[in-house]
Scaffold this active site. Structure first.
Site, PDB file in Angstrom:
ATOM      1  N   LYS A 196      -7.300   6.930  43.825  1.00  0.00           N
ATOM      2  CA  LYS A 196      -6.093   7.114  42.344  1.00  0.00           C
ATOM      3  C   LYS A 196      -6.853   7.135  41.280  1.00  0.00           C
ATOM      4  O   LYS A 196      -7.182   5.561  41.518  1.00  0.00           O
ATOM      5  CB  LYS A 196      -5.488   6.682  42.253  1.00  0.00           C
ATOM      6  N   GLU A 226     -10.325  -6.294  41.667  1.00  0.00           N
ATOM      7  CA  GLU A 226     -11.179  -6.066  40.934  1.00  0.00           C
ATOM      8  C   GLU A 226     -10.099  -7.195  39.750  1.00  0.00           C
ATOM      9  O   GLU A 226     -10.115  -6.086  39.254  1.00  0.00           O
ATOM     10  CB  GLU A 226     -12.192  -5.987  41.125  1.00  0.00           C
ATOM     11  N   CYS A 257     -15.481  -4.696  32.696  1.00  0.00           N
ATOM     12  CA  CYS A 257     -14.650  -6.705  33.512  1.00  0.00           C
ATOM     13  C   CYS A 257     -15.637  -7.791  33.066  1.00  0.00           C
ATOM     14  O   CYS A 257     -15.121  -8.492  32.590  1.00  0.00           O
ATOM     15  CB  CYS A 257     -14.140  -6.310  34.879  1.00  0.00           C
ATOM     16  N   GLU A 278      -8.244 -11.444  27.335  1.00  0.00           N
ATOM     17  CA  GLU A 278      -9.623  -9.719  27.481  1.00  0.00           C
ATOM     18  C   GLU A 278      -9.111  -8.804  26.020  1.00  0.00           C
ATOM     19  O   GLU A 278      -8.310  -8.089  26.582  1.00  0.00           O
ATOM     20  CB  GLU A 278      -9.427  -9.426  28.911  1.00  0.00           C
TER      21      GLU A 278
HETATM   22  P1  NAD Z   1      -5.053  -1.121  34.636  1.00  0.00           P
HETATM   23  O1  NAD Z   1      -4.471  -2.178  35.446  1.00  0.00           O
HETATM   24  O2  NAD Z   1      -3.744  -0.275  33.507  1.00  0.00           O
HETATM   25  O3  NAD Z   1      -5.503   0.466  35.475  1.00  0.00           O
HETATM   26  C1  NAD Z   1      -6.428   0.856  36.764  1.00  0.00           C
HETATM   27  C2  NAD Z   1      -5.742   1.210  37.805  1.00  0.00           C
HETATM   28  O4  NAD Z   1      -3.616   1.123  37.798  1.00  0.00           O
HETATM   29  C3  NAD Z   1      -4.978   2.665  36.446  1.00  0.00           C
HETATM   30  O5  NAD Z   1      -5.517   4.202  37.954  1.00  0.00           O
HETATM   31  C4  NAD Z   1      -3.778   3.137  36.489  1.00  0.00           C
HETATM   32  O6  NAD Z   1      -3.264   4.024  36.867  1.00  0.00           O
HETATM   33  C5  NAD Z   1      -3.171   1.886  38.165  1.00  0.00           C
HETATM   34  N1  NAD Z   1      -2.053   1.264  37.936  1.00  0.00           N
HETATM   35  C6  NAD Z   1      -0.758   1.154  36.736  1.00  0.00           C
HETATM   36  N2  NAD Z   1      -0.135   0.708  36.887  1.00  0.00           N
HETATM   37  C7  NAD Z   1      -0.164   0.615  38.092  1.00  0.00           C
HETATM   38  C8  NAD Z   1       1.439   0.037  39.192  1.00  0.00           C
HETATM   39  N3  NAD Z   1       2.149   0.174  38.672  1.00  0.00           N
HETATM   40  N4  NAD Z   1       0.999   0.011  41.053  1.00  0.00           N
HETATM   41  C9  NAD Z   1      -0.357   0.947  41.119  1.00  0.00           C
HETATM   42  N5  NAD Z   1      -1.523   0.987  40.125  1.00  0.00           N
HETATM   43  C10 NAD Z   1      -0.821   1.188  38.782  1.00  0.00           C
HETATM   44  O7  NAD Z   1      -6.149  -0.843  34.133  1.00  0.00           O
HETATM   45  P2  NAD Z   1      -7.395  -0.254  32.736  1.00  0.00           P
HETATM   46  O8  NAD Z   1      -6.965  -0.189  31.770  1.00  0.00           O
HETATM   47  O9  NAD Z   1      -7.084   1.230  33.293  1.00  0.00           O
HETATM   48  O10 NAD Z   1      -8.716  -1.189  33.007  1.00  0.00           O
HETATM   49  C11 NAD Z   1      -8.997  -1.514  32.508  1.00  0.00           C
HETATM   50  C12 NAD Z   1      -8.746  -3.347  33.007  1.00  0.00           C
HETATM   51  O11 NAD Z   1      -9.352  -2.749  34.377  1.00  0.00           O
HETATM   52  C13 NAD Z   1      -9.572  -4.429  32.901  1.00  0.00           C
HETATM   53  O12 NAD Z   1      -8.503  -5.799  33.092  1.00  0.00           O
HETATM   54  C14 NAD Z   1     -10.707  -4.585  32.979  1.00  0.00           C
HETATM   55  O13 NAD Z   1     -10.878  -6.127  33.233  1.00  0.00           O
HETATM   56  C15 NAD Z   1     -10.662  -4.627  34.428  1.00  0.00           C
HETATM   57  N6  NAD Z   1     -12.026  -3.996  34.965  1.00  0.00           N
HETATM   58  C16 NAD Z   1     -11.845  -4.757  35.933  1.00  0.00           C
HETATM   59  C17 NAD Z   1     -13.078  -4.711  37.109  1.00  0.00           C
HETATM   60  C18 NAD Z   1     -13.593  -5.833  38.067  1.00  0.00           C
HETATM   61  O14 NAD Z   1     -14.630  -5.113  38.964  1.00  0.00           O
HETATM   62  N7  NAD Z   1     -13.381  -6.880  37.932  1.00  0.00           N
HETATM   63  C19 NAD Z   1     -13.973  -3.551  36.366  1.00  0.00           C
HETATM   64  C20 NAD Z   1     -13.873  -3.056  36.092  1.00  0.00           C
HETATM   65  C21 NAD Z   1     -12.380  -3.158  34.777  1.00  0.00           C
END
Ligand code: NAD
Length: 499
Positions: free
Chosen positions: A195, A269, A303, A402
């Site tokens: 997804k 993550e 991240c 963040e």
């Molecule tokens: P997000 O959490 O908003 O979305 C991530 C994914 O989750 C998307 O595909 C989204 O559609 C899906 N999603 C949203 N709500 C959901 C729910 N209730 N249930 C299941 N899936 C759902 O994050 P983002 O804004 O896309 O990405 C940024 C974040 O990702 C930042 O906090 C960043 O630090 C983190 N990140 C972490 C790592 C790591 O390896 N630790 C790497 C990259 C990004």
């Protein structure tokens, strides 16, 4: 149009012809609801194409396809060598289409195509090649058990695929985040439903098409494009055995709550707020270059971004001047221009978030040293300048939360005894950077900092061979290495009575 990415125009036109479908059971299909959504080029704010908006009914179909493929002899009985060859073939195809994938990622996410090809697409090829090495090496062991009865027992362990995996990824490194999950999952023999984030669905769809071309059996690799509801439907589905998630800490917590439906395995993550700790004896040029890259690469949407700087007061001003010099050398613009190395943020929503944090910082008493808003010469798209905020304090939100943009919050320190406590005073624990020429100090600080990855005199090095993940609210589990294979497998202990 630069010749290296000349395909971009025709690619955009091709994509715009018809909505991109979901990939279920090896076929491209529209959502059951018929709904679609627009994916937008962040450099222009204009629509690239429509994409199928998957929902719970589509997730259900994808789960059925993935469950069927899991037990289909074409996949279940594939030898370890053949699974390894398959992953290498997929890596070959990504290599063949590297320029096209870099352009896709550039127009969908905004990141500069040249850097994307060199870092993210190359990285994904390496990820598939690395995990292609595991199927032939990942097994169990025989163990010397001592039953009370004295019976002669052969005990051994075997590794089995955990099952159907829901892989939910964010928009900041769409291709790599998908590769980091798909590669070990397939290496372990699982089937997957990927997804991608709603902002960046295009490379995930292309990756699944390449997997089919490589010979991955239908139903093994499915893709559901759509919004958070589609991700939540995967988490809620009792036919999904494991969810691997990369994204925000808030959604990570929702996933943990949702996963209780069948106690599916969960790995996370999540976010970070990584400290960069600079001691007075550090090589300031090397530190400045790496600290600038650590916060400005990918427009700070990383991240592990080193977003909290702890510079000793004796070198604070000098170091910040050098970091500002590095920022001034960045070429900001549309990432299809090969000379650009700093693109737009991914969306208006992200621009608003970053901008609001700069306001919050100012109201909290921090100063803007450089940047702070839209570059004057770029009126369209979601561009935001590399920004440094000085005079930041430990309790400020710009130090604790963040921002996920190109904003460095700089603090000055004098008391070495308090330094580690300050660096560890965070809900997150993803990574940390330490800059010193005193090797003992470097090791000592590395042992004291609470983070899943610590870099000493370097930053943001990531390799498939070494585990990656977070302490505290930065996540559960580790990607890469043997640890990733463990995430996608169950271990079974077998007792055989030989008496
Ligand atoms: P997000 O959490 O908003 O979305 C991530 C994914 O989750 C998307 O595909 C989204 O559609 C899906 N999603 C949203 N709500 C959901 C729910 N209730 N249930 C299941 N899936 C759902 O994050 P983002 O804004 O896309 O990405 C940024 C974040 O990702 C930042 O906090 C960043 O630090 C983190 N990140 C972490 C790592 C790591 O390896 N630790 C790497 C990259 C990004």
């Amino acid at each position: 149009m630069p010749t290296s990415f000349a395909k971009a125009e025709s690619l955009g036109a091709d994509l715009a012809r018809a909505p991109r479908g979901l990939i279920i059971g090896g076929k491209s299909v529209q959502a059951v609801s018929g709904k679609t959504f627009a994916t937008v080029n962040p450099a222009t704010g204009k629509e690239i194409c429509q994409v199928a908006e998957g929902g719970a009914e589509d997730v259900d179909l994808a789960v059925k396809a993935a469950r069927q493929a899991l037990v289909d002899p074409a996949w279940a009985n594939m030898s370890a060598v053949d699974r390894s060859l398959l992953l290498n073939r997929l890596a070959d195809l990504i290599e063949r289409d590297a320029a096209e994938l870099a352009v896709l990622e550039c127009i969908d996410n905004g990141k500069p195509a040249t850097l994307t090809q060199a870092v993210e697409i190359e990285g994904s090829i390496k990820t598939f090649r690395y995990f292609a090495g595991w199927p032939t090496k990942f097994g169990g062991e025989t163990l010397p058990v001592s039953p009370r009865s004295g019976a002669k027992i052969l005990n051994y362990t075997v590794r089995e695929p955990v099952g159907v995996c829901g892989l939910i990824v964010p928009w900041n490194y769409p291709m790599s985040m998908a590769a980091w999950k798909v590669a070990p999952a397939l290496a372990a023999g699982c089937t997957v439903i990927l997804k991608p984030a709603e902002q960046t669905p295009l490379t995930a769809l292309r990756l699944a098409e390449l997997a089919l071309e490589a010979g991955v059996p239908e139903g093994v690799f499915n893709v559901i494009t759509g919004f958070g509801e589609a991700g939540a439907a995967l988490v809620d589905h009792p036919g999904v055995d494991k969810v691997a998630f990369t994204g925000s800490t808030a959604v990570g917590k929702a996933i943990v709550r949702g996963s209780t439906v069948n106690l599916k395995k969960v790995s996370l993550e999540l976010g970070g707020k990584s400290p960069q700790i600079v001691l007075p004896d550090a090589d300031l040029d090397a530190a400045a270059a790496s600290i600038a890259a650590g916060i400005f690469f990918n427009q700070g949407q990383t991240c592990t971004a080193g977003s909290r700087l702890y510079a000793h007061s004796s070198i604070h001003d000098d170091l910040l001047a050098r970091i500002a010099d590095q920022a001034a050398q960045l070429t900001i613009g549309n990432g299809l221009d090969p000379s650009v190395n700093f693109g737009p943020l991914v969306s208006q929503e992200q621009w608003d978030q970053v901008s609001s944090y700069v306001e919050i910082g100012k109201n909290e008493g921090a100063d803007i040293m450089i940047g702070g808003g839209r570059p004057a010469d770029l009126s369209e798209g979601y561009f935001f300048q590399p920004t440094i905020m000085t005079n930041a304090g430990c309790d400020m939100r710009i130090v604790r939360e963040e921002i996920f943009g190109p904003v460095l919050s700089a603090l000055s320190w004098d008391d070495a005894d308090d330094l580690v406590a300050q660096a560890n005073d965070s809900d997150f624990g993803l990574s940390a950077g330490i800059w010193t020429n005193d090797i003992k100090q470097g090791h000592r600080l590395a042992s004291q900092v609470k983070a899943g990855t610590v870099w000493v005199n370097c930053f943001n090095l990531v390799d498939n061979a070494t585990p990656f993940g977070g302490f505290k609210q930065s996540g559960w589990g580790r990607e890469h290495g043997r640890q990733a294979m463990e995430l996608y497998s169950e271990i079974k202990s077998v007792w055989v009575n030989l008496s």
